[in-house]
Design a protein around this motif. Sequence first.
Motif, PDB file in Angstrom:
ATOM      1  N   ASP A   1     100.052  59.857  71.225  1.00 43.84           N
ATOM      2  CA  ASP A   1      98.873  59.471  72.013  1.00 43.84           C
ATOM      3  C   ASP A   1      97.615  59.455  71.132  1.00 43.84           C
ATOM      4  O   ASP A   1      96.779  58.558  71.241  1.00 43.84           O
ATOM      5  N   PHE A   2      97.497  60.461  70.270  1.00 40.53           N
ATOM      6  CA  PHE A   2      96.326  60.577  69.392  1.00 40.53           C
ATOM      7  C   PHE A   2      96.246  59.377  68.454  1.00 40.53           C
ATOM      8  O   PHE A   2      95.163  58.807  68.256  1.00 40.53           O
ATOM      9  N   LYS A   3      97.382  58.982  67.893  1.00 40.72           N
ATOM     10  CA  LYS A   3      97.375  57.869  66.923  1.00 40.72           C
ATOM     11  C   LYS A   3      97.003  56.554  67.587  1.00 40.72           C
ATOM     12  O   LYS A   3      96.305  55.720  66.992  1.00 40.72           O
ATOM     13  N   GLU A   4      97.443  56.363  68.819  1.00 40.57           N
ATOM     14  CA  GLU A   4      97.092  55.151  69.547  1.00 40.57           C
ATOM     15  C   GLU A   4      95.577  55.054  69.731  1.00 40.57           C
ATOM     16  O   GLU A   4      94.963  54.000  69.492  1.00 40.57           O
ATOM     17  N   GLN A   5      94.943  56.160  70.145  1.00 37.74           N
ATOM     18  CA  GLN A   5      93.493  56.185  70.311  1.00 37.74           C
ATOM     19  C   GLN A   5      92.772  56.104  68.963  1.00 37.74           C
ATOM     20  O   GLN A   5      91.712  55.492  68.851  1.00 37.74           O
ATOM     21  N   TRP A   6      93.370  56.709  67.961  1.00 35.28           N
ATOM     22  CA  TRP A   6      92.797  56.701  66.601  1.00 35.28           C
ATOM     23  C   TRP A   6      92.707  55.279  66.061  1.00 35.28           C
ATOM     24  O   TRP A   6      91.697  54.887  65.460  1.00 35.28           O
ATOM     25  N   LYS A   7      93.735  54.481  66.286  1.00 34.44           N
ATOM     26  CA  LYS A   7      93.724  53.079  65.848  1.00 34.44           C
ATOM     27  C   LYS A   7      92.643  52.291  66.585  1.00 34.44           C
ATOM     28  O   LYS A   7      91.908  51.507  65.973  1.00 34.44           O
ATOM     29  N   LYS A   8      92.546  52.489  67.908  1.00 31.29           N
ATOM     30  CA  LYS A   8      91.541  51.772  68.706  1.00 31.29           C
ATOM     31  C   LYS A   8      90.127  52.126  68.261  1.00 31.29           C
ATOM     32  O   LYS A   8      89.271  51.254  68.101  1.00 31.29           O
ATOM     33  N   GLU A   9      89.869  53.408  68.057  1.00 29.51           N
ATOM     34  CA  GLU A   9      88.526  53.853  67.685  1.00 29.51           C
ATOM     35  C   GLU A   9      88.157  53.378  66.288  1.00 29.51           C
ATOM     36  O   GLU A   9      87.006  53.029  66.024  1.00 29.51           O
ATOM     37  N   ASN A  10      89.139  53.341  65.398  1.00 31.79           N
ATOM     38  CA  ASN A  10      88.876  52.831  64.047  1.00 31.79           C
ATOM     39  C   ASN A  10      88.467  51.362  64.088  1.00 31.79           C
ATOM     40  O   ASN A  10      87.578  50.936  63.344  1.00 31.79           O
ATOM     41  N   LYS A  11      89.127  50.586  64.952  1.00 30.96           N
ATOM     42  CA  LYS A  11      88.767  49.172  65.108  1.00 30.96           C
ATOM     43  C   LYS A  11      87.358  49.033  65.672  1.00 30.96           C
ATOM     44  O   LYS A  11      86.595  48.161  65.236  1.00 30.96           O
ATOM     45  N   THR A  12      87.018  49.895  66.633  1.00 28.15           N
ATOM     46  CA  THR A  12      85.671  49.876  67.217  1.00 28.15           C
ATOM     47  C   THR A  12      84.620  50.187  66.167  1.00 28.15           C
ATOM     48  O   THR A  12      83.588  49.508  66.074  1.00 28.15           O
ATOM     49  N   ILE A  13      84.873  51.199  65.354  1.00 25.78           N
ATOM     50  CA  ILE A  13      83.927  51.586  64.296  1.00 25.78           C
ATOM     51  C   ILE A  13      83.811  50.484  63.256  1.00 25.78           C
ATOM     52  O   ILE A  13      82.714  50.200  62.754  1.00 25.78           O
ATOM     53  N   LEU A  14      84.921  49.841  62.941  1.00 25.97           N
ATOM     54  CA  LEU A  14      84.903  48.737  61.983  1.00 25.97           C
ATOM     55  C   LEU A  14      84.025  47.596  62.492  1.00 25.97           C
ATOM     56  O   LEU A  14      83.222  47.029  61.736  1.00 25.97           O
ATOM     57  N   LYS A  15      84.178  47.255  63.771  1.00 23.32           N
ATOM     58  CA  LYS A  15      83.352  46.199  64.368  1.00 23.32           C
ATOM     59  C   LYS A  15      81.873  46.574  64.311  1.00 23.32           C
ATOM     60  O   LYS A  15      81.013  45.727  64.041  1.00 23.32           O
ATOM     61  N   GLU A  16      81.581  47.852  64.564  1.00 20.64           N
ATOM     62  CA  GLU A  16      80.193  48.320  64.511  1.00 20.64           C
ATOM     63  C   GLU A  16      79.638  48.203  63.098  1.00 20.64           C
ATOM     64  O   GLU A  16      78.478  47.817  62.905  1.00 20.64           O
ATOM     65  N   ARG A  17      80.463  48.540  62.108  1.00 21.24           N
ATOM     66  CA  ARG A  17      80.025  48.436  60.713  1.00 21.24           C
ATOM     67  C   ARG A  17      79.746  46.978  60.337  1.00 21.24           C
ATOM     68  O   ARG A  17      78.765  46.677  59.654  1.00 21.24           O
ATOM     69  N   VAL A  18      80.648  46.094  60.766  1.00 21.40           N
ATOM     70  CA  VAL A  18      80.473  44.666  60.466  1.00 21.40           C
ATOM     71  C   VAL A  18      79.200  44.140  61.123  1.00 21.40           C
ATOM     72  O   VAL A  18      78.404  43.411  60.497  1.00 21.40           O
ATOM     73  N   LYS A  19      78.986  44.510  62.383  1.00 19.15           N
ATOM     74  CA  LYS A  19      77.792  44.068  63.110  1.00 19.15           C
ATOM     75  C   LYS A  19      76.527  44.599  62.451  1.00 19.15           C
ATOM     76  O   LYS A  19      75.518  43.878  62.316  1.00 19.15           O
ATOM     77  N   MET A  20      76.574  45.844  62.028  1.00 19.94           N
ATOM     78  CA  MET A  20      75.414  46.454  61.371  1.00 19.94           C
ATOM     79  C   MET A  20      75.123  45.758  60.046  1.00 19.94           C
ATOM     80  O   MET A  20      73.956  45.510  59.698  1.00 19.94           O
ATOM     81  N   ALA A  21      76.190  45.426  59.306  1.00 24.69           N
ATOM     82  CA  ALA A  21      76.015  44.736  58.030  1.00 24.69           C
ATOM     83  C   ALA A  21      75.418  43.344  58.248  1.00 24.69           C
ATOM     84  O   ALA A  21      74.555  42.899  57.475  1.00 24.69           O
ATOM     85  N   GLU A  22      75.873  42.667  59.303  1.00 26.10           N
ATOM     86  CA  GLU A  22      75.336  41.338  59.617  1.00 26.10           C
ATOM     87  C   GLU A  22      73.864  41.429  59.990  1.00 26.10           C
ATOM     88  O   GLU A  22      73.060  40.572  59.599  1.00 26.10           O
TER      89      GLU A  22
END
Length: 311
Positions: free
Chosen positions: A260-281
């Motif tokens: 269960d933890f790994k499933e949420q960990w993957k989702k949250e990592n994708k969310t953080i990645l999107k935030e980083r990309v948006k911030m960089a843009e």
Amino acid sequence: MEKIQKHNKATAEKEEAKPLDKPEQFLFQLSQIPNFSERVFCFLFQSAFRECISSVLRKVEILQTVCKTLQSGKCVMQILGLVLAFGNFMNGGNRSRGQADGFTLDILPKLKDVKSSDNSQSLLSYIVAYYLRHFDEDAGRESCVYPLPEPQDLFQASQMKFEDFQRDLRKLRKDLNVCTAQTEKVCKSSSEENLQPFKDEMEQFLIQAKTELEAQEKQLAATEEIFVELVVFFSVKPKSGEKDVSPNTLFSVWHEFTSDFKEQWKKENKTILKERVKMAEECFKQAKEKAAYSVKPKHASGIKAKLSQKI
């Protein structure tokens, strides 16, 4: 083999006897080798030993690594600390439950079922997000490493039994003793021309096999001690009908939680990645706009510059 020998005896005196086919001829020739059955047993055991000892070694190493990580892994301790801290915070109004010093492991798989007031987030997803954003500097990057033992390793560990390992090693020990006796028998009864390379190869194998088997027996005993320490560390009690806590009892809980933890960990990592990309843009956009407004005045040139100089 008996039928082949009977056929040879029956056709020995016949001139037009039907010859053996090539497979039967090959088997018959093998049977003429001195101590053929003893030699075959030794070679078969040599092959089976490698496979069996490697299988036990691989499984015991997984079990040992999982035990050590769960007991002393820095990330594991941080995550368990968050579970305790947020659990106490949620039960803050309860004197008996809001000031707990610990919790039982069976709570871990239930974290996903504890929802927020608007049912939009679970306690597990909140803990995962908090961990990634406050404890993991690589969150949202390719270098981000999963902080808990892999669910697949925990599943394998939950299926293991120390009794099975001990039984396999006892059988190897028994067969190794038989192989040693068979090797001595072949060496004593064989002539010089039929002795090598069997003698040197088997003697070298037996020395190595004894060393590997003793090492594996010691490693298994050490792993069992580590497992017992882990059971005491987490205060796990045996299930009904169990004399001692089994790997299945301990690791099945961890397997469910880490899955269960790994499933949420993957989702949250994708969310953080999107935030980083948006911030960089956004940063790039702001830098581009700033560059457009800061235009430097051009120096006068041509006829206008010459007229200015004359005046």
